[in-house]
Scaffold this active site. Sequence first.
Site, PDB file in Angstrom:
ATOM      1  N   GLU A   1     -11.313 -37.739  -9.278  1.00  0.00           N
ATOM      2  CA  GLU A   1     -12.358 -37.837 -10.280  1.00  0.00           C
ATOM      3  C   GLU A   1     -13.752 -37.830  -9.755  1.00  0.00           C
ATOM      4  O   GLU A   1     -14.377 -38.739  -9.135  1.00  0.00           O
ATOM      5  CB  GLU A   1     -12.108 -39.203 -11.149  1.00  0.00           C
ATOM      6  CG  GLU A   1     -13.303 -39.060 -12.467  1.00  0.00           C
ATOM      7  CD  GLU A   1     -13.817 -40.680 -12.781  1.00  0.00           C
ATOM      8  OE1 GLU A   1     -13.970 -40.809 -14.099  1.00  0.00           O
ATOM      9  OE2 GLU A   1     -13.881 -41.358 -12.175  1.00  0.00           O
TER      10      GLU A   1
ATOM     11  N   ASP B   1     -10.678 -42.895  -8.511  1.00  0.00           N
ATOM     12  CA  ASP B   1     -11.846 -42.988  -9.284  1.00  0.00           C
ATOM     13  C   ASP B   1     -13.166 -42.891  -8.932  1.00  0.00           C
ATOM     14  O   ASP B   1     -13.369 -43.458  -7.726  1.00  0.00           O
ATOM     15  CB  ASP B   1     -11.606 -44.374 -10.235  1.00  0.00           C
ATOM     16  CG  ASP B   1     -12.626 -44.743 -11.092  1.00  0.00           C
ATOM     17  OD1 ASP B   1     -12.699 -43.901 -12.063  1.00  0.00           O
ATOM     18  OD2 ASP B   1     -13.491 -45.707 -10.792  1.00  0.00           O
TER      19      ASP B   1
END
Length: 586
Positions: A306, A230
């Site tokens: 990401e 993330d």
Amino acid sequence: MVRRLMMDVCRVLLAAVALFGFRSNLVNSKEWWANGNYYQIYPRSFQDSDGDGIGDLNGVTQKLQYLKEIGFTGVWLSPIFKSPMVDFGYDISDFYAIHPEYGTMEDFKALVARAKQVGIRIILDFVPNHTSDECEWFVKSVNREPGYEDFYVWSNGTVDANGNRQPPSNWLSAFRYSAWQWNDKRQQYYLHQFSIQQADLNYRNPLVVSKMKEVMRYWLDTGISGFRIDALPFMFEKEPYANGSYPDEPVIDNVSVCPDPDDECHLKHIYTQDQPESIEMVYQWRELVEQYRKEKGGESIVLLTEAYTSLDNLMLYYGDGQRNGSMVPFNFYFMRNLKNDSTAPQIVDYIQQWMTHMPTGVQANWVLGNHDNSRYSTRLGVQRADLFTIMLQTLPGNAVTYNGEELAMTDGKVSWKHTVDPQGCNANRFNYESYSRDPCRTPYQWDATKNSGFSSAAHTWLPVASNYRTNNALAQLRAPKSHLQLFMKLIRLRQMRSLQDGALKIKAIGNDIIIYSREAAGDDMFVIVLNLGGNEQSLNINQYFDMGSKAEVITSSMQSGYHDGVIIDPSKYVAEPYVGVVLVKL
């Protein structure tokens, strides 16, 4: 309800198998993750097994066979770790524990065991940039315990001309307002690039790097198959000046685009995002998973990353020519550029840009939605949902699906009263809908019963979208033609050699038509025609790809008049409005 769903899945799959009677052969990839279909589950909204209105791990376990029958390669779970739930799991207080609302470690182990039985890989969301302010590490850092003094990004701040304490820089949080928060006990500011309760770790401290690698090894020992990582662009910040302050970021050139000085889009993030050290850390994590596999054996471990960043940076996440990085750096270049009014030449250019910029020896990937963005059925037009699904599933490489996209689920309506997303709550009742991510996180629509079959609770954590009675998985499996049945046929089709290994040749015709072929030597030629516009257009496909005198319709958008198995004359093809069609040369 699960039994009914599985019976209907089997019926559709048998029809799909019978459909592909041409000469293409199924291909087994060398690596399990290559040419894969990855499914993102937002656990809070997927399936509630205990009736508390919140999805959980046992709910996911119940649905694994369903997901396997659809054809997914791997499932990645948004964070399931212990958390105060300020940002619904992205504020982790204990990286080694399961959040009680989702279940127990025994529940998680049962999920992994069941996934192995059905042949689906489990991928966990790894959140390395920050922790909750309730994390033990943060408490120790506040208290300046030995080894934790510099575990987070701390600063004394500055003093203005009037002698008043000020934050160390003008940096802004992604959730609005200053990215610096004063801590009375420590008498310093700490950095938080998201909510105040999400304190940024200091990756310039080797102990932080080591601790997070320990976390990865711990979860790999549970039998998972990889990580989705993330918020990578935020991991490193510009180093401080000698006095402990930090450089201010410049205001954007065209302030009218984002005039609000409290909104993070008001600044150019040249010091808080996309520092080269962030990419270096991905290379280290790739080395870790490869070393882990060497030590433990077994199949390869996948990294999905990401990063909302430039195309050039996204390419670096693959590797730098010397070291390997992410196998699947999410193609947000494609997702962010694709708009409701994008023309065929623009979309073709976005696709070609990715394909031509990729390093050698890697695979492309295509993603159009996730838990942070409006669903693509809403964003790009529900009438074109199947068209974009066809695009995603017939382009080369890996495809990523956010739960519900296979049903063409649309954003739900969430009132100001029911808004819980911190990004929305930091706005106000008049503009919260421009910021809130709640509408794309509403519960999965399983059937037409209470709460769409998601939960037996009186109230669910977010309201179920109002169209669940007509748009749900069970109804789509039973319908003669549906978004879900199309999706399942496409995943089956993706196993054919031409769609696994075949070259991509793609063109735009005018502003509305995208046409491309996929063909491997000695195998079938597939041609995909997508009409983005609202008017039908006649074209001779043979002017672009030689399909001869006959082609078969393999599958098409739900509203198409072309039925599966119909034979057409490619020289007299009529592209219907908002319709995508997959053809095979006979």
